[in-house]
Structure formats: C-alpha cells, structure tokens
Scaffold this motif. Structure first.
Motif, PDB file in Angstrom:
ATOM      1  N   GLU A  81      -8.693   7.755  -0.442  1.00  0.00           N
ATOM      2  CA  GLU A  81      -9.801   7.017  -1.057  1.00  0.00           C
ATOM      3  C   GLU A  81      -9.294   5.760  -1.772  1.00  0.00           C
ATOM      4  O   GLU A  81      -9.932   4.706  -1.732  1.00  0.00           O
ATOM      5  N   ARG A  82      -8.147   5.891  -2.439  1.00  0.00           N
ATOM      6  CA  ARG A  82      -7.565   4.747  -3.153  1.00  0.00           C
ATOM      7  C   ARG A  82      -7.133   3.670  -2.159  1.00  0.00           C
ATOM      8  O   ARG A  82      -7.391   2.485  -2.354  1.00  0.00           O
ATOM      9  N   LEU A  83      -6.475   4.075  -1.085  1.00  0.00           N
ATOM     10  CA  LEU A  83      -6.048   3.115  -0.065  1.00  0.00           C
ATOM     11  C   LEU A  83      -7.252   2.442   0.587  1.00  0.00           C
ATOM     12  O   LEU A  83      -7.240   1.232   0.822  1.00  0.00           O
ATOM     13  N   ASP A 111     -11.336  -3.880  -0.782  1.00  0.00           N
ATOM     14  CA  ASP A 111     -11.370  -4.905  -1.814  1.00  0.00           C
ATOM     15  C   ASP A 111     -10.565  -6.146  -1.423  1.00  0.00           C
ATOM     16  O   ASP A 111     -11.022  -7.269  -1.597  1.00  0.00           O
ATOM     17  N   TYR A 121      -0.519   7.339  -2.031  1.00  0.00           N
ATOM     18  CA  TYR A 121      -1.805   7.286  -2.719  1.00  0.00           C
ATOM     19  C   TYR A 121      -2.845   8.088  -1.948  1.00  0.00           C
ATOM     20  O   TYR A 121      -2.763   8.203  -0.723  1.00  0.00           O
ATOM     21  N   PRO A 122      -3.858   8.606  -2.638  1.00  0.00           N
ATOM     22  CA  PRO A 122      -4.955   9.284  -1.939  1.00  0.00           C
ATOM     23  C   PRO A 122      -5.653   8.314  -0.979  1.00  0.00           C
ATOM     24  O   PRO A 122      -5.716   7.104  -1.235  1.00  0.00           O
ATOM     25  N   LEU A 141       0.859  -1.186   0.000  1.00  0.00           N
ATOM     26  CA  LEU A 141       0.000   0.000   0.000  1.00  0.00           C
ATOM     27  C   LEU A 141       0.894   1.235   0.000  1.00  0.00           C
ATOM     28  O   LEU A 141       1.541   1.541   1.004  1.00  0.00           O
ATOM     29  N   ASP A 142       0.953   1.915  -1.120  1.00  0.00           N
ATOM     30  CA  ASP A 142       1.793   3.103  -1.253  1.00  0.00           C
ATOM     31  C   ASP A 142       1.146   4.239  -0.477  1.00  0.00           C
ATOM     32  O   ASP A 142       0.056   4.701  -0.836  1.00  0.00           O
ATOM     33  N   TYR A 159     -10.159   1.916  -0.756  1.00  0.00           N
ATOM     34  CA  TYR A 159     -10.700   0.962  -1.723  1.00  0.00           C
ATOM     35  C   TYR A 159      -9.872  -0.321  -1.739  1.00  0.00           C
ATOM     36  O   TYR A 159     -10.413  -1.428  -1.749  1.00  0.00           O
ATOM     37  N   MET A 160      -8.536  -0.181  -1.751  1.00  0.00           N
ATOM     38  CA  MET A 160      -7.662  -1.349  -1.774  1.00  0.00           C
ATOM     39  C   MET A 160      -7.863  -2.207  -0.527  1.00  0.00           C
ATOM     40  O   MET A 160      -7.918  -3.442  -0.623  1.00  0.00           O
TER      41      MET A 160
END
Length: 129
Positions: free
Chosen positions: A94-96, A102, A91-92, A87-88, A98-99
């Motif tokens: 929201e992206r984290l 998911d 990243y925003p 997990l970078d 979601y990851m």
C-alpha cells in the motif's frame, strides 16, 4: 599557505573521482564489480532508459533489493539525465502504491522476482536487460 596545502591526493595517483578501471568498485552478496564493469553496466542501462524517453527531469522509480543492480540503476538514471525515486521493496504494498501514485514516475526499474503493487506504467526488469 604552501602550494597544495588543503588539498588531498587520491591514493591511486589519479584525479579525484577517477578510479583505475580494473579496481574493485563494489562488493555485494559475494559478487565483485570493477569500475570498468560498473561503468559499462550503467551506460548500457542508461541507453536503454534513453530508448524509453528518459531524459532531463524524468523521474524513474527504483524498486530493487540493495546490491549491485541498485547502484547500477541509480547511476544509469543519473547518466540518462533523470532523477530517481527510491522505493524500498520491504515497504508494505500500500505504501509503495501510494508513492508511485503520488510521484508518477515515467518508468519503474525492478527485478522480475520483486513483488510490486499494481501500477499501470512501464516496468523495466534490470535482470532481463
């Protein structure tokens, strides 16, 4: 073909994949870590992960800045038998989020100073272990 042709010999004289424990394994941010220290730190974290029931086929999120702790974390997850989800942290959120939603990792490894999205799973702060 002559004996030994097509093979390489490590410069340190040992078996491939085995480094002398006192040699420097990693350098990051002015910190140096020997192979022995890297092994010790990864084993310690792997045992901590096992205490959290991380085992074969467990997915562990790794949300750490690039550096020695990130390498230790990845090695520890692999030693515990798990798989890691990189997990970078740039990243925003929201992206984290979601990851994480998911992939649903069993646990998340991070630093206490890293801003993480809301997540209801367990978090282990590697700078506190």
């Amino acid at each position: 073909m002559a004996a030994g042709a097509g093979t390489t010999r490590p410069r340190h004289g040992g078996r491939p994949g085995r480094q002398p424990t006192g040699r420097v394994a990693l350098i990051a941010g002015g910190e140096e870590v020997s192979y022995a220290e890297l092994e010790t730190r990864a084993e310690r974290l792997a045992k901590h992960l096992a205490d959290h029931d991380i085992q074969a086929e467990s997915l562990v999120g790794v949300a750490l800045p690039r550096g020695i702790d990130a390498v230790v974390a990845v090695l520890a997850v692999l030693k515990a038998g798990g798989a890691y989800l990189p997990l970078d942290i740039s990243y925003p959120a929201e992206r984290l989020a979601y990851m994480l939603e998911d992939a649903r990792p069993a646990l998340l490894l991070s630093h206490s100073g890293v801003e993480l999205p809301e997540w209801d799973g367990p978090v282990v702060y590697v700078d506190a272990t």
